[in-house]
Design an enzyme around this catalytic site. Structure first.
Site, PDB file in Angstrom:
ATOM      1  N   SER A   1      56.042  20.904  24.370  1.00 31.85           N
ATOM      2  CA  SER A   1      55.206  20.533  23.220  1.00 31.85           C
ATOM      3  C   SER A   1      56.047  20.299  21.983  1.00 31.85           C
ATOM      4  CB  SER A   1      54.220  21.659  22.911  1.00 31.85           C
ATOM      5  OG  SER A   1      53.451  21.946  24.033  1.00 31.85           O
TER       6      SER A   1
HETATM    7  N1  SAH Z   1      55.264  26.125  27.134  1.00 24.39           N
HETATM    8  C1  SAH Z   1      55.912  25.063  27.843  1.00 24.39           C
HETATM    9  C2  SAH Z   1      55.014  23.862  27.950  1.00 24.39           C
HETATM   10  C3  SAH Z   1      54.995  23.374  29.342  1.00 24.39           C
HETATM   11  S1  SAH Z   1      53.811  22.138  29.725  1.00 24.39           S
HETATM   12  C4  SAH Z   1      57.285  24.737  27.240  1.00 24.39           C
HETATM   13  O1  SAH Z   1      57.659  25.346  26.226  1.00 24.39           O
HETATM   14  O2  SAH Z   1      57.990  23.929  27.832  1.00 24.39           O
HETATM   15  C5  SAH Z   1      52.583  23.071  30.553  1.00 24.39           C
HETATM   16  C6  SAH Z   1      52.946  23.717  31.842  1.00 24.39           C
HETATM   17  O3  SAH Z   1      51.784  24.342  32.355  1.00 24.39           O
HETATM   18  C7  SAH Z   1      53.431  22.769  32.942  1.00 24.39           C
HETATM   19  O4  SAH Z   1      54.736  23.116  33.305  1.00 24.39           O
HETATM   20  C8  SAH Z   1      52.435  22.991  34.078  1.00 24.39           C
HETATM   21  O5  SAH Z   1      53.030  22.963  35.372  1.00 24.39           O
HETATM   22  C9  SAH Z   1      51.898  24.373  33.758  1.00 24.39           C
HETATM   23  N2  SAH Z   1      50.594  24.707  34.347  1.00 24.39           N
HETATM   24  C10 SAH Z   1      49.462  23.943  34.390  1.00 24.39           C
HETATM   25  N3  SAH Z   1      48.464  24.629  35.000  1.00 24.39           N
HETATM   26  C11 SAH Z   1      48.974  25.848  35.362  1.00 24.39           C
HETATM   27  C12 SAH Z   1      48.453  26.998  36.035  1.00 24.39           C
HETATM   28  N4  SAH Z   1      47.187  27.058  36.498  1.00 24.39           N
HETATM   29  N5  SAH Z   1      49.258  28.060  36.226  1.00 24.39           N
HETATM   30  C13 SAH Z   1      50.554  28.048  35.789  1.00 24.39           C
HETATM   31  N6  SAH Z   1      51.099  26.997  35.146  1.00 24.39           N
HETATM   32  C14 SAH Z   1      50.333  25.903  34.931  1.00 24.39           C
END
Ligand code: SAH
Length: 223
Positions: A72
């Protein structure tokens, strides 16, 4: 955290300065929690993206992190952490969606313990290595579907979901302490960063900034 900002070639000595500029921009943009700003000034964001993107790591943009996912933009991370903290010190935080691990590293500066769950194995492995090399020893990461089976983590002060949903997962509220907060991007079409507070009578929902997150999905995948 003991990482220096000057670790990687290409961004080198300028990263401390560009990070300071990012903090000034966040403050100008309305982030007022100095504890969050201090945390973000410590975490070397350029180490969480591919080397080719490192020079853009401190711009206010989201960037690809592989497996079709994104880190993000700094403003969204700051706002999410500010809402999660709500001016209080946190004992235990749960992040669902570790991604590259950047937000988990920021949360590690704001909470005694951080649990971070990621459904994509390849992303989780990278995040684990980065968090270890930055000495974030209060973060525990797990390869799992963050929409199920987290009961053992009770009691949590704040839950941060880093992926967008249409409705908020009500069962996650059971993991929270009284007055605990769930911060989640919610909405169909337009998404809003939403703060759901656990109250005596149920939940209070407050809609904040418009955001754009990858979808919250169920099940786990290796790559
Ligand atoms: N906080 C992260 C943002 C990653 S984007 C950063 O700093 O990089 C969001 C992430 O959520 C993705 O990697 C995706 O695979 C994960 N995600 C989506 N649904 C999920 C779930 N049910 N359980 C665990 N992870 C999930």
């Amino acid at each position: 955290m003991n990482a220096s900002g000057n670790v990687r070639n290409g961004i080198g000595m300028t990263s401390d300065r560009t990070r300071r500029r990012m903090i000034d921009r966040l403050r100008d943009g309305g982030i007022s929690d100095e504890v969050v700003l201090r945390a973000m000034s410590k975490v070397p964001r350029h180490l969480f993206v591919e080397e080719a993107l490192a020079s853009r790591a401190y711009d206010d943009v989201s960037l690809p992190i592989g497996s079709g996912q994104t880190i993000s933009r700094p403003y969204t991370v700051a706002r999410t952490c500010e809402l999660a903290r709500n001016g209080t010190s946190l004992k235990r935080v749960l992040e669902i969606g570790t991604g590259c691990g950047y937000q988990a590293a920021v949360l590690a500066e704001l909470s005694q313990e951080v649990y971070s769950i990621e459904r994509i194995g390849a992303l989780l492995s990278g995040a684990r290595v980065r968090l270890k090399s930055l000495n974030c020893h209060n973060v525990r990461v797990k390869h799992a579907d963050g929409s199920v089976g987290l009961e053992s983590l009770f009691p949590i002060d704040a839950i941060v979901v880093a992926a967008g949903a249409i409705e908020f997962p009500k069962h996650l509220m059971e993991l929270l302490t009284q007055d605990g907060r769930l911060i989640i991007p919610l909405g169909e079409g337009k998404q809003y960063l939403t703060e759901v507070t656990k109250s005596e009578s149920g939940y209070d929902l407050k809609k904040h900034d418009e955001v754009s997150f990858v979808p919250f999905l169920s099940g786990v995948v290796v790559k």
